[in-house]
Design a protein around this motif. Structure first.
Motif, short mmCIF file in Angstrom:
data_model
loop_
_atom_site.label_atom_id
_atom_site.label_comp_id
_atom_site.label_asym_id
_atom_site.label_seq_id
_atom_site.Cartn_x
_atom_site.Cartn_y
_atom_site.Cartn_z
N PHE A 18 0.92 -1.37 0.12
CA PHE A 18 0.02 0.10 -0.06
C PHE A 18 0.69 1.24 -0.01
N ALA A 21 2.09 1.67 -3.57
CA ALA A 21 0.89 2.30 -4.36
C ALA A 21 0.90 3.49 -4.28
N ALA A 22 0.78 4.11 -3.05
CA ALA A 22 0.61 5.62 -2.46
C ALA A 22 1.81 6.43 -2.98
N VAL A 35 -6.22 3.89 -3.48
CA VAL A 35 -5.09 3.32 -2.62
C VAL A 35 -5.58 2.94 -1.06
#
Length: 240
Positions: A18, A21-22, A35
């Motif tokens: 995560f 992804a951010a 996200v």
């Protein structure tokens, strides 16, 4: 000190996707809401669901120990406690949202306790055999230091813990059962709060000008990145 099983590596493995992804560039066309929703569904909700499941098992184990004291049931309660601590070790990095309401974060685990305030309060309660401390509802209104995992650790491993295997000290077990019940209640409340369609999860996943907590996507994603910058550093420096 509470035993923590591979805490840092577990948190990194579970949450790193995560964070990556951010960190994707704008050209990747990743929306902040996407996200955050992935973080909520892929990590936050499962983590607090696991905590709730383990806390319920801990409450059952403590009840069984008090109903039928024995070495076997004492070991079962200790095993359930270790599982709950491990589940909390994963979930506690999400130290915002529902866990912050009603002082749940401190009530779940009052640490660090540099002046041993919690220890002294627990010992004083056990010495006086305060009957109100054996009621989970009344216990929840008392000091945060005597109603969470730290207090239960003392019950199960501290001075006199071996008496839990017999019937000589019923108050010690009754207090431990109340603490376990309080932990179970808090874990269930936080799990339910994260599941609410119109609750904190929705606010976090849908930032905007009218959102009272997150006015734009940057603020929402910053909260997630802060898990690494702030919470994991805190756990490393303070907890371990």
């Amino acid at each position: 000190m509470l035993k923590r099983v591979a805490l840092m590596s577990k948190c990194l493995v579970l949450v790193l996707p995560f964070l990556l992804a951010a960190a994707l560039p704008a050209s990747a066309a990743v929306k902040a809401s996407d996200v955050i929703e992935r973080a909520i569904d892929g990590f936050v909700r499962p983590a607090y669901a696991s905590l709730d499941e383990h806390a319920a098992g801990l409450a059952r184990a403590m009840h069984q120990l008090c109903e039928a004291p024995s070495e076997i049931n004492l070991e079962a309660a200790r095993s359930a406690f270790s599982g709950t601590v491990e589940a909390w070790s994963v979930a506690e990095i999400i130290a915002f949202g529902p866990i912050k309401e009603n002082n749940r974060l401190e009530r779940m685990l009052y640490w660090p306790d540099r002046k041993s305030i919690g220890l002294r309060q627990v010992q004083a309660t056990l010495a006086s055999k305060d009957p109100s401390a054996t009621d989970p509802v009344q216990l929840a209104q008392k000091s945060v230091a005597m109603q969470g995992l730290g207090a239960l650790e003392y019950v199960l491993y501290g001075d006199g813990a071996e008496t839990l295997a017999g019937k000589d000290e019923p108050y010690l077990c009754a207090y431990g059962e109340a603490v376990a019940g309080n932990v179970e209640t808090m874990a269930g409340e936080v799990r339910d709060a994260w599941q609410k369609p119109d609750g904190f999860a929705s606010l976090w996943a849908h930032p905007g000008p009218k959102n009272p907590l997150y006015r734009d996507g940057n603020e929402a994603v910053t909260e997630l990145v802060g898990v690494f910058i702030n919470e994991l550093d805190m756990i490393r420096d303070v907890r371990l």
